[in-house]
Design a protein around this motif. Structure first.
Motif, PDB file in Angstrom:
ATOM      1  N   GLY A 179     -26.869  42.118   1.254  1.00 44.07           N
ATOM      2  CA  GLY A 179     -25.966  41.066   0.382  1.00 44.07           C
ATOM      3  C   GLY A 179     -26.525  39.857   0.571  1.00 44.07           C
ATOM      4  O   GLY A 179     -27.415  39.535   1.635  1.00 44.07           O
ATOM      5  N   VAL A 212     -26.208  35.082  -0.511  1.00 39.93           N
ATOM      6  CA  VAL A 212     -25.323  33.906  -0.831  1.00 39.93           C
ATOM      7  C   VAL A 212     -26.555  33.084  -1.551  1.00 39.93           C
ATOM      8  O   VAL A 212     -27.410  32.672  -0.446  1.00 39.93           O
ATOM      9  N   VAL A 258     -23.043  35.119  -5.207  1.00 40.92           N
ATOM     10  CA  VAL A 258     -23.110  36.360  -4.316  1.00 40.92           C
ATOM     11  C   VAL A 258     -23.789  37.576  -4.991  1.00 40.92           C
ATOM     12  O   VAL A 258     -23.532  37.845  -6.138  1.00 40.92           O
TER      13      VAL A 258
END
Length: 724
Positions: free
Chosen positions: A644, A646, A668
């Motif tokens: 993940g 950002v 994101v």
């Protein structure tokens, strides 16, 4: 009425005031490294220098030939350098060059919103679309709408050298260069097939095979390819591609290597990709600005080249890298630009067609010498490179039936548009360079200089009258770099450098009737790089000041024929700021890359209404972090991993007059993957992965140079790969 759908990308401009807090950041990084017991640095084993191949472990690149044209550890390179490694590409599965670069410091992608036609981006506030893309350490030129498309699946990685870098590479921009590194043959057998399916009916199949062709492993091969059929978030804008890249390496002995690299691709997308921008109300609508019945863009491109290296003796190594590349783009476009004067339901549309061809030949010949003079160790590099570029363009403009707001997705036939203007441009560049890396104890002094000769001839023909306009221009420039690095035993390497760059500008000013002067830039940079002992972690921090003179940008000028939005040359831009980056791949299954950039870019000299203003679409603050973790467990859970990230993009101005504002946004990304070998060894090599980009589907307006676009929305792609 200028056509924003085809308009070349505006050249950016810079800022003032250094941020004192940078010193604190450098101090914190140094303390982090010193918190561990000082140990001897592990010796870096560096491979052949051709093409800038990255030496890396996981996410962490430690050396390449991009920063000095010979393999050099990053700790000894006196300039800010980053890398996107093979492991990062595999975890994030980027589908475009912009996605590939989205987590690198100083890189601004998305300033022109959703647009699959071009890979347009900036670094440290300066546009690098035409001047900063290199392939395997050789310049990859572009002109007009003729920009080579990059398939990330064909890359081994990307090596990024920030700041002016003409001392070795010649014509290049102020922001730096991005060296795209092609997949090469491997000595170990590699076999991989993969299928992908995703949003917007994206279907893709791909393969990658490599290994030796003989028992002696003197001949190696690689064959990489894919076939894709895909729609996009915009009606009538496809993203179809066929791609094949063969490569072969011949290594008759330990001192000689010849690698041949090829590629062919066909890409189909839209001639227009923008949404209709209601300038009167400063609103980006959801209406497609083009005409679905007149919106095809097909590009064919190919390249063939070689990298030759021969070690003559203990001192001298000879190298020659060369490539011929060619592309042809045939496109139709339409563009909705203003409300109809009589019917408020209709938006008037212009239209056009163009056929562009670009051929480029590049060759770089160099000799490297390693020797000592008393206590000094030298790595001396001398070379000469040559680039020949031919660009041909046929262009016609007309009108399209208007956009009907009651039926905005309707496609309407467009009357045949004949070509009206023919342009042919020939450019040759020859440069000679020399560089000496002088090492004494823990010190490395890098000295480099280069001189370039660039000649450009442009011939423009009005096909209606056969009137011909011919211009010739000759540019000459010296570029240099000096840098000093000190390597502590505990992995800390502070450095300081000064470098310059120039970029010849083809074409003639419509305002003055004279050829454009070269754009010149210079940079002062200080920083520190920290390779943490025994942890496979690289930390970097840099402070920079870049001044650029005689840049090109667009401005509305009163010409004898009336007001026109044309390229003008005048002014001075200044970019000041600092960057932080941390990259690590640990033994516990965690890999991470994080970056922060502060870019203070202002217009020092320029149009009266812009002096002292910030350059459009250059955020003051950008930051990103991406992490991937594979569970450290027993049994079936050991195959599961998550990723993940950002990407934070701070506010910026939408025009150089600073009357429009782009808001902040955080995008994101996410991933999940599973290796089926954890279930049963017979499934070894089978991997399922799902990647989501812009997970929460933010599609905010973004403005650059006074025109507004919309961010690219969410994409989700699932892939099933089998390797053996």
């Amino acid at each position: 009425m200028p056509d924003p759908s085809r308009m070349p990308f505006p050249v950016s401009r810079p800022s003032s005031r250094l941020v004192l807090a940078t010193g604190t950041s450098l101090f914190v990084l140094a303390l982090t490294a010193n918190a561990q017991e000082p140990t001897e640095l592990d010796e870096l084993v560096v491979k052949s220098g051709s093409g800038g191949v990255i030496t890396a472990e996981g996410y962490v690149g430690t050396a390449s030939a991009t920063g000095a044209k010979v393999d050099t550890p990053f700790l000894e390179t006196p300039q800010s350098i980053s890398s996107v490694t093979k492991a990062q590409l595999e975890d994030r599965n980027p589908q475009t060059l912009l996605e590939t670069l989205s987590y690198t410091p100083g890189t601004r992608i998305g300033a022109y919103g959703f647009d699959p036609r071009f890979d347009s981006f900036t670094v440290r506030g300066f546009d690098v679309t035409y001047s900063g893309i290199f392939r395997d350490n050789l310049r990859q030129p572009g002109a007009g709408s003729s920009l080579f498309k990059t398939e990330p699946y064909g890359l081994e990685g990307v090596s990024i050298l920030r700041g002016p870098s003409s001392a070795l590479y010649g014509a290049s921009g102020a922001g730096g260069l991005y060296n795209l590194i092609t997949k090469r043959p491997t000595a170990d057998a590699l076999n991989e097939v993969q299928i992908q399916y995703g949003t917007h009916a994206r279907t893709q199949g791909q393969f990658d095979f490599s290994g030796p062709l003989d028992e002696e492993e003197a001949v190696l091969y690689r064959m990489t390819g894919l076939l894709r059929s895909a729609d996009t978030q915009q009606i009538s804008v496809d993203d179809d591609r066929a791609y094949i890249a063969p490569a072969i390496t011949w290594k008759p002995d330990e001192d000689t290597t010849l690698t041949i690299l090829g590629e062919y691709s066909r890409t189909k997308t839209g001639g227009t990709a923008a949404y209709y921008y209601d300038a009167a109300n400063n609103e980006v609508t959801d209406y497609f600005a083009g005409n679905p019945a007149f919106n095809d863009s097909v590009q064919h491109q190919g390249r063939i080249g070689y990298e030759f290296e021969h070690r003559l003796n203990e001192v001298f190594t000879f190298r020659q890298n060369a490539r011929f590349s060619s592309l042809n783009t045939d496109a139709d476009w339409a563009f909705a630009y203003a409300p109809n004067a009589t019917d408020p339901r209709l938006i008037d549309r212009s239209a056009g067609t163009f056929d562009e061809r670009l051929n480029a030949g590049v060759i770089d010949t160099q000799i490297e010498a390693k020797f000592d003079t008393g206590p000094l160790d030298h790595t001396l590099l001398a070379g000469i490179d040559y680039t020949q570029l031919r660009y041909n363009s046929l262009n016609g403009n007309g009108t399209s039936p208007p956009l009907d707001l009651d039926d905005p997705d309707r496609g309407d036939p467009v009357d045949e548009i004949p070509f009206q203007i023919k342009v042919r441009q020939d450019q040759s560049q020859i440069g000679t360079y020399v560089q000496d890396q002088i090492r004494y104890d823990a010190w490395t002094l890098t000295l480099g200089g280069r001189y370039d000769w660039v000649d450009t001839t442009t011939r423009s023909t009005d096909l209606a009258t056969d009137a011909v306009t011919r211009t010739e221009q000759s540019d000459r420039a010296f570029s240099g770099r000096i840098g000093l690095t000190y390597q502590f035993e505990n992995g800390i390497a502070p450095y300081a450098s000064y470098s310059t760059a120039f970029s010849p500008n083809a074409g003639v000013s419509q305002e003055t009737g004279q050829p454009f002067n070269p754009t010149k830039s210079e940079q002062e940079e200080i920083g520190v790089k920290v390779l943490l002992p025994d942890s496979n972690t690289l930390l970097t921090a840099s402070v920079f000041n870049i001044d650029q003179k005689d840049g090109l940008y667009y401005e509305v000028v009163d010409l004898p024929t009336g007001p026109a939005n044309i390229q003008v040359q005048r002014g001075k831009l200044r970019s000041r700021g600092f960057e932080l980056e941390a990259v690590t791949s640990l033994d516990n299954g965690l890999s991470l890359t994080a970056a922060y950039s502060y870019t203070h870019m202002k217009i020092i000299e320029g149009p009266e209404t812009t002096i002292g203003n910030f350059v459009s679409s250059v955020p003051l603050h950008t930051a990103s972090v991406y992490a991937d973790y594979t569970l450290q467990a027993d049994g079936a859970w050991s195959g599961l991993g998550f990723g993940g990230g950002v990407r934070f993009i701070g506010s910026s101005y939408g025009n150089d007059e600073n009357t429009l504002k782009n808001g902040t946004r955080a995008l994101v990304d996410a991933a999940i993957h599973y290796d089926f070998a954890a279930l049963d060894p017979k499934y070894d090599g089978l991997r399922l992965q799902v990647n989501a980009t812009n997970l929460f589907d933010r599609r905010d307006p973004v403005c650059s140079a006074g025109f507004c676009y919309r961010d690219q929305g969410r994409t989700v792609i699932g892939s099933l790969k089998y390797s053996w």
